[in-house]
Design an enzyme around this catalytic site. Structure first.
Site, PDB file in Angstrom:
ATOM      1  N   TYR A  51       0.821  -1.224   0.000  1.00 29.15           N
ATOM      2  CA  TYR A  51       0.000   0.000   0.000  1.00 29.15           C
ATOM      3  C   TYR A  51       0.852   1.272   0.000  1.00 29.15           C
ATOM      4  O   TYR A  51       0.368   2.334   0.379  1.00 29.15           O
ATOM      5  CB  TYR A  51      -0.963  -0.011   1.187  1.00 29.15           C
ATOM      6  N   PHE A  59      -5.154   7.520   6.391  1.00 27.73           N
ATOM      7  CA  PHE A  59      -5.608   6.194   6.824  1.00 27.73           C
ATOM      8  C   PHE A  59      -4.534   5.112   6.682  1.00 27.73           C
ATOM      9  O   PHE A  59      -4.776   3.945   6.982  1.00 27.73           O
ATOM     10  CB  PHE A  59      -6.869   5.775   6.047  1.00 27.73           C
ATOM     11  N   ARG A  87     -13.335  -4.675 -10.817  1.00 24.29           N
ATOM     12  CA  ARG A  87     -13.699  -3.488 -10.044  1.00 24.29           C
ATOM     13  C   ARG A  87     -15.222  -3.314 -10.022  1.00 24.29           C
ATOM     14  O   ARG A  87     -15.788  -2.919  -9.015  1.00 24.29           O
ATOM     15  CB  ARG A  87     -13.023  -2.231 -10.616  1.00 24.29           C
ATOM     16  N   THR A  93     -15.238   1.633  -3.050  1.00 24.38           N
ATOM     17  CA  THR A  93     -14.376   1.479  -1.867  1.00 24.38           C
ATOM     18  C   THR A  93     -15.187   1.540  -0.573  1.00 24.38           C
ATOM     19  O   THR A  93     -14.975   0.740   0.346  1.00 24.38           O
ATOM     20  CB  THR A  93     -13.309   2.602  -1.849  1.00 24.38           C
ATOM     21  N   ARG A 104     -18.581  -5.833  -2.132  1.00 26.52           N
ATOM     22  CA  ARG A 104     -18.453  -4.930  -0.979  1.00 26.52           C
ATOM     23  C   ARG A 104     -19.823  -4.595  -0.381  1.00 26.52           C
ATOM     24  O   ARG A 104     -19.961  -4.494   0.834  1.00 26.52           O
ATOM     25  CB  ARG A 104     -17.676  -3.685  -1.372  1.00 26.52           C
ATOM     26  N   ASN A 114     -13.164  -3.442   4.098  1.00 26.08           N
ATOM     27  CA  ASN A 114     -14.108  -3.487   2.969  1.00 26.08           C
ATOM     28  C   ASN A 114     -13.998  -4.763   2.139  1.00 26.08           C
ATOM     29  O   ASN A 114     -14.180  -4.750   0.927  1.00 26.08           O
ATOM     30  CB  ASN A 114     -13.986  -2.216   2.121  1.00 26.08           C
ATOM     31  N   HIS A 117      -9.783  -6.611  -2.063  1.00 26.26           N
ATOM     32  CA  HIS A 117      -8.948  -5.729  -2.884  1.00 26.26           C
ATOM     33  C   HIS A 117      -9.095  -6.121  -4.346  1.00 26.26           C
ATOM     34  O   HIS A 117      -9.228  -7.298  -4.662  1.00 26.26           O
ATOM     35  CB  HIS A 117      -7.474  -5.873  -2.472  1.00 26.26           C
ATOM     36  N   GLU A 128       1.240  -6.364  -8.599  1.00 23.31           N
ATOM     37  CA  GLU A 128       0.661  -6.988  -7.404  1.00 23.31           C
ATOM     38  C   GLU A 128       0.693  -8.515  -7.497  1.00 23.31           C
ATOM     39  O   GLU A 128       0.977  -9.201  -6.500  1.00 23.31           O
ATOM     40  CB  GLU A 128      -0.764  -6.472  -7.196  1.00 23.31           C
TER      41      GLU A 128
HETATM   42  N1  UDP Z   1      -9.173   3.022   2.835  1.00 27.79           N
HETATM   43  C1  UDP Z   1      -9.519   3.478   4.093  1.00 27.79           C
HETATM   44  N2  UDP Z   1     -10.045   4.738   4.205  1.00 27.79           N
HETATM   45  C2  UDP Z   1     -10.267   5.553   3.125  1.00 27.79           C
HETATM   46  C3  UDP Z   1      -9.911   5.066   1.849  1.00 27.79           C
HETATM   47  C4  UDP Z   1      -9.365   3.795   1.735  1.00 27.79           C
HETATM   48  O1  UDP Z   1      -9.326   2.784   5.083  1.00 27.79           O
HETATM   49  O2  UDP Z   1     -10.755   6.674   3.290  1.00 27.79           O
HETATM   50  C5  UDP Z   1      -8.586   1.682   2.693  1.00 27.79           C
HETATM   51  C6  UDP Z   1      -9.595   0.660   2.152  1.00 27.79           C
HETATM   52  O3  UDP Z   1      -9.346  -0.595   2.772  1.00 27.79           O
HETATM   53  C7  UDP Z   1      -9.247   0.642   0.683  1.00 27.79           C
HETATM   54  C8  UDP Z   1      -7.715   0.789   0.719  1.00 27.79           C
HETATM   55  O4  UDP Z   1      -7.496   1.722   1.778  1.00 27.79           O
HETATM   56  O5  UDP Z   1      -9.666  -0.543   0.053  1.00 27.79           O
HETATM   57  C9  UDP Z   1      -7.060   1.291  -0.533  1.00 27.79           C
HETATM   58  O6  UDP Z   1      -7.696   2.508  -0.925  1.00 27.79           O
HETATM   59  P1  UDP Z   1      -8.097   2.758  -2.445  1.00 27.79           P
HETATM   60  O7  UDP Z   1      -8.487   4.201  -2.578  1.00 27.79           O
HETATM   61  O8  UDP Z   1      -7.028   2.246  -3.340  1.00 27.79           O
HETATM   62  O9  UDP Z   1      -9.441   1.887  -2.606  1.00 27.79           O
HETATM   63  P2  UDP Z   1      -9.728   0.560  -3.453  1.00 27.79           P
HETATM   64  O10 UDP Z   1      -8.879   0.615  -4.690  1.00 27.79           O
HETATM   65  O11 UDP Z   1      -9.409  -0.614  -2.561  1.00 27.79           O
HETATM   66  O12 UDP Z   1     -11.202   0.614  -3.766  1.00 27.79           O
HETATM   67 MG    MG Z   2      -6.862   0.899  -4.895  1.00 30.46          MG
END
Ligand code: UDP
Ligand code: MG
Length: 139
Positions: A51, A59, A87, A93, A104, A114, A117, A128
């Site tokens: 990450y 976060f 996706r 998210t 989700r 959530n 991934h 990845e």
């Molecule tokens: N996350 C979080 N708070 C936020 C945004 C993201 O805890 O406000 C976490 C969540 O688990 C998310 C991960 O960080 O899946 C990666 O963020 P991203 O924006 O890449 O979201 P994703 O691609 O997983 O939808």
């Molecule tokens: Mg992401």
């Protein structure tokens, strides 16, 4: 292979809540083929690296702590248009904003926990997938 694979992790909340089977069933039903799969627990170093793109986000610390809190299931998935279609299957998210029927919406607890991934681009899918699996362990 470009455009044909994506990478996923069933996050600690999914494994802890006993949703692994149901989520994998949904992934298969949506037409994805499992190319590689492993149940494992991320080290702090692994989660930080995975990450890293979010290192400056507020976060990040909580995310790393959460992702190392229990086992996850990592997998490489194959399908035409894999990244975009996956996706769509997992949803937004924030589960409060995720469409009906998405993974989700059905299984996530919160924006942090959530459920799952999914890679956000073909390049990141390759990076990845390689983070977890050698080509020798993809079938
Ligand atoms: N996350 C979080 N708070 C936020 C945004 C993201 O805890 O406000 C976490 C969540 O688990 C998310 C991960 O960080 O899946 C990666 O963020 P991203 O924006 O890449 O979201 P994703 O691609 O997983 O939808
Ligand atoms: Mg992401």
């Amino acid at each position: 292979m470009a455009g044909k694979i994506t990478f996923t992790m069933l996050k600690p909340d999914s494994v802890e809540n006993g949703y692994t089977g149901a989520i994998l069933e949904k992934i298969n039903a949506a037409g994805f083929r499992i190319v590689a799969m492993e149940m494992t627990q991320l080290s702090k170093k692994q989660a930080e690296t995975f990450y890293e793109v979010h290192a400056e986000r507020p976060f990040y610390g909580e995310l790393v702590e959460y992702m190392t809190s229990g086992p996850i299931v990592a997998a490489v998935l194959e399908k035409d248009n894999a990244v975009e279609d996956f996706r769509t299957l997992i949803g937004a998210t924030n589960p409060a904003e995720a469409a009906e029927g998405t993974i989700r919406k059905l299984y996530a607890e919160s924006i942090s926990a959530n459920a799952i991934h999914g890679s956000d681009s073909d390049d990141n899918a390759q990076i990845e997938a390689s983070f977890f699996f050698s080509t020798k362990n993809r079938f």
